[in-house]
Scaffold this motif. Structure first.
Motif, PDB file in Angstrom:
ATOM      1  N   ASP A 231       0.856  -1.179   0.000  1.00 39.84           N
ATOM      2  CA  ASP A 231       0.000   0.000   0.000  1.00 39.84           C
ATOM      3  C   ASP A 231       0.899   1.238   0.000  1.00 39.84           C
ATOM      4  OD1 ASP A 231      -1.911   1.937   0.288  1.00 39.84           O
ATOM      5  OD2 ASP A 231      -2.320   1.527   2.404  1.00 39.84           O
TER       6      ASP A 231
ATOM      7  N   ARG B   6      -8.104   1.472  -3.033  1.00 38.70           N
ATOM      8  CA  ARG B   6      -8.448   2.502  -2.065  1.00 38.70           C
ATOM      9  C   ARG B   6      -8.138   2.068  -0.627  1.00 38.70           C
ATOM     10  NH1 ARG B   6     -14.154   5.015  -4.486  1.00 38.70           N
ATOM     11  NH2 ARG B   6     -13.233   5.810  -6.434  1.00 38.70           N
TER      12      ARG B   6
ATOM     13  N   GLU C  64      -7.923  -0.900   0.672  1.00 37.16           N
ATOM     14  CA  GLU C  64      -8.505  -2.145   1.140  1.00 37.16           C
ATOM     15  C   GLU C  64      -8.006  -3.317   0.297  1.00 37.16           C
ATOM     16  OE1 GLU C  64     -12.749  -1.093   3.194  1.00 37.16           O
ATOM     17  OE2 GLU C  64     -12.745  -1.312   1.002  1.00 37.16           O
TER      18      GLU C  64
ATOM     19  N   ILE D 189     -13.196  -8.705   1.704  1.00 40.74           N
ATOM     20  CA  ILE D 189     -12.487  -7.426   1.745  1.00 40.74           C
ATOM     21  C   ILE D 189     -11.961  -7.197   3.153  1.00 40.74           C
ATOM     22  CG2 ILE D 189     -12.679  -4.921   1.469  1.00 40.74           C
ATOM     23  CD1 ILE D 189     -14.792  -5.359  -0.619  1.00 40.74           C
TER      24      ILE D 189
ATOM     25  N   ASP E 223     -10.376  -4.337   5.650  1.00 41.66           N
ATOM     26  CA  ASP E 223     -10.194  -2.909   5.896  1.00 41.66           C
ATOM     27  C   ASP E 223      -9.109  -2.743   6.963  1.00 41.66           C
ATOM     28  OD1 ASP E 223     -10.279  -0.255   6.673  1.00 41.66           O
ATOM     29  OD2 ASP E 223     -12.457  -0.109   6.582  1.00 41.66           O
TER      30      ASP E 223
ATOM     31  N   HIS F 221      -7.864  -0.092   8.290  1.00 40.30           N
ATOM     32  CA  HIS F 221      -8.120   0.977   9.253  1.00 40.30           C
ATOM     33  C   HIS F 221      -8.983   0.485  10.414  1.00 40.30           C
ATOM     34  CE1 HIS F 221      -6.332   3.834   6.482  1.00 40.30           C
ATOM     35  NE2 HIS F 221      -7.115   3.375   5.523  1.00 40.30           N
TER      36      HIS F 221
ATOM     37  N   TRP G 278     -12.699  -7.889   8.526  1.00 39.66           N
ATOM     38  CA  TRP G 278     -13.038  -8.569   7.283  1.00 39.66           C
ATOM     39  C   TRP G 278     -14.546  -8.469   7.051  1.00 39.66           C
ATOM     40  CZ3 TRP G 278      -9.811 -10.462   3.677  1.00 39.66           C
ATOM     41  CH2 TRP G 278      -8.496 -10.771   4.051  1.00 39.66           C
ATOM     42  N   TYR G 279     -14.946  -8.274   5.800  1.00 36.72           N
ATOM     43  CA  TYR G 279     -16.365  -8.294   5.477  1.00 36.72           C
ATOM     44  C   TYR G 279     -16.545  -8.774   4.043  1.00 36.72           C
ATOM     45  CZ  TYR G 279     -15.681  -3.847   2.939  1.00 36.72           C
ATOM     46  OH  TYR G 279     -15.262  -2.877   2.063  1.00 36.72           O
TER      47      TYR G 279
END
Length: 560
Positions: free
Chosen positions: A302, A354, A356, A380, A382, A384, A388-389
């Motif tokens: 990233d 972005r 993720e 996905i 995240d 921040h 996980w979702y």
């Protein structure tokens, strides 16, 4: 111990023994006593202009059991036989110093360590109390794992096979000058699992070689044990299933992979500098808990947070769904304690969008006696929120698969190509619109690549990406294709540099310095070019590669 010195402790209660001093030889080879199952190496005193101390434990065949590096920031290493290695009675510790005032003309110093019999008096310090960078132990347990630890070689046979495919064995071959190798197939089918490739006489040339007769190989390896031929590893060992992750215009990080003797690489992390195409062993450069050895994982950088995210993979009977983060500014590893659920996955794809991580497909373990299954799900992560979702996606999504590729184009679309789900290899393509979260099948024209998995892919421009090599269920491939997203057309290209069949390799694009500068102005300007870098992989004929091949992106695109 006021001046600079490198010391070793052989055994738990052994006394420190000086190997290298400030005014002594810069290279030392030590025979480890047969009963010793722990070796600690550390430095003391001011480093001065010295850069690092390379250390390598080798077996009777000069085959590295494990390697390490002392630096001014990491001054101690510890190796223990019971962790994963099988030591023989003729293990040697090779140590050399880089930087400072070196006496290159000096012959290598050969030492024999007297076996130490512990007395009732406690040693000055215990080896385990040193602030060392120990080899990683098996700490992650998943449901269905066996409680007992099987032999590494035995378990390794289960790793180099097509997921969900028939049982097959492989013997990754590490290419070392003067080293013999036993040729076995990376991917096999049925009765071919025990069949080895025929041998030819002669020296290995270039990046491809054949296996000499076993008797000759043993003779050669014994001759190679002479002190003058022992040297620290300066390049990564041959491997497949690794990741090569660019972190800036001049640096890439190599992580993981499976190497010689069906074992996981003992040199799992390297740093590549594209200014001179040199490698630096990097496992001991970073602090914190390093990821356990694995293959089939993903590593992605990233640029905003300047961190590398390593996810998933497998090791023998173990499967991972952990997330490890390497901060390239502080050079520290950390492991994420994430919320949400994601299954253990290997041979999946991971794309950054972005900030993720978009993880698609892959192989996940199923309870025996069922075979492992392939996933068609999208997860996905995240960073921040450390969660996980699963997003809601619409459209015509890809069927379950593993070993596929995924390229992010125009910061809006993910193109998914190929893959494997027993007994089928794919050459279809799907596009995920990241704005609409909608999948659609891509209608392609031109000569499309044949069905394959474990191929390499790389983005060449805003509208073009490349597919190279892979495995079609029987053989490794060497062909190369470029896809144009504007015309939805495939074009086959001929790259003589990449004529060797390989699968499980890594491909990235980076800026590299030109090989020849024709003017002082060109030299002073520091002109660069974009290059395709191809590393490692195997050809399913017993050859495993550690070569690094470069191809000019500009010349490639110009030839389309």
């Amino acid at each position: 111990m006021e001046g600079f010195g490198v010391y070793a402790v052989f055994g738990v209660n052994g006394p420190p023994q000086m190997l290298i001093s400030a005014d002594g030889s810069s290279r030392v080879s030590v025979a480890v006593p047969p009963s010793v199952r722990q070796v600690v190496l550390f430095s003391s005193g001011q480093w001065g202009e010295r850069i690092c101390v390379n250390a390598e434990l080798c077996d009777w065949d000069r085959f590295p059991i494990t390697i390490g590096k002392l630096t001014p920031y990491n001054k101690c290493l510890c190796w223990e036989q019971w962790e994963e290695e099988t030591w023989t009675d003729s293990v040697r510790l090779n140590v050399s110093v880089e930087g400072g005032i070196l006496s290159n003309s000096e012959p290598e110093l050969i030492m024999a360590v007297t076996e130490y019999t512990p007395k009732e008096v406690t040693a000055p310090f215990a080896a385990r109390e040193l602030n060392s960078k120990k080899k990683r132990r098996r700490t992650v347990k998943h449901e269905g794992d066996d409680d007992d630890d099987d032999d590494e070689t035995k378990l390794g046979e289960e790793e180099n096979m097509c997921p969900n495919g028939p049982e097959e064995k492989s013997s990754p071959i590490r290419k070392v000058k003067g080293q013999s190798k036993i040729s076995q197939r990376l991917f096999t089918t049925g009765a071919e699992a025990s069949k080895t490739k025929g041998a030819v006489n002669g020296e290995t040339q270039g990046t491809v070689g054949r296996t000499p007769p076993l008797s000759a190989a043993r003779t050669k390896s014994r001759q190679a044990k002479t002190p003058t031929q022992t040297a620290p590893l300066v390049n990564p060992s041959g491997r497949w299933g690794q990741t090569l992750c660019p972190i800036d215009s001049q640096t890439a990080i190599l992580i993981g992979g499976q190497g010689a003797r069906m074992q996981f690489c003992k040199d799992p992390m390297w740093k590549l500098c594209t200014e001179d195409m040199s490698w630096v062993a990097a496992e001991t450069l970073a602090e914190g808990p390093t990821p356990e050895a694995r293959i089939g994982h993903t590593a992605i950088y990233d640029p905003d947070s300047r961190r590398i995210f390593v996810f998933g993979g497998s090791k023998n009977k173990k499967w991972f769904n952990d997330v490890h983060i390497l901060d390239t500014q502080s050079w520290k590893w950390s492991m994420v304690e994430a919320q949400g659920k994601v299954p253990p996955l290997a041979y999946h794809s991971c794309s950054m969008f972005r900030g993720e991580l978009f993880v698609l497909g892959g192989v996940f373990p199923l309870p025996n006696p069922e075979p492992d299954g392939c996933s068609d799900s999208l997860y996905i992560f995240d960073p921040h929120l450390s969660i996980w979702y699963q997003p809601i996606v619409t459209g015509d999504k890809p069927s379950p698969r593993s070993g596929h590729s995924a390229c992010v184009m125009q910061e809006r679309y993910i193109y998914v190509f190929g893959g494997w789900d027993t007994p089928v290899c794919y050459n279809d393509m799907y596009m995920l619109d990241l704005g609409l979260m909608e999948f659609s099948a891509v209608k392609m024209s031109g000569k499309a690549p044949s069905p394959r998995s474990w191929h390499g892919s790389a983005v060449l421009s805003d509208t073009k990406f490349l597919i190279h090599g892979g495995y079609n269920g029987s053989n490794a491939l060497s062909d190369t294709f470029v896809f144009d997203t504007e015309t939805s057309r495939w074009t086959e290209v001929t790259l003589p540099q990449l004529s060797i069949p390989r699968a499980g390799h890594s491909i990235i694009t980076m800026e590299t310095a030109p090989r020849h500068c024709f003017s002082k102005e060109e030299t002073d300007s520091g002109s660069t070019r974009r290059s395709l870098l191809v590393f490692g992989g195997g050809d399913n004929e017993g050859n495993f590669y550690s070569d690094l091949t470069t191809v000019s992106v500009e010349e490639l695109l110009h030839g389309l």
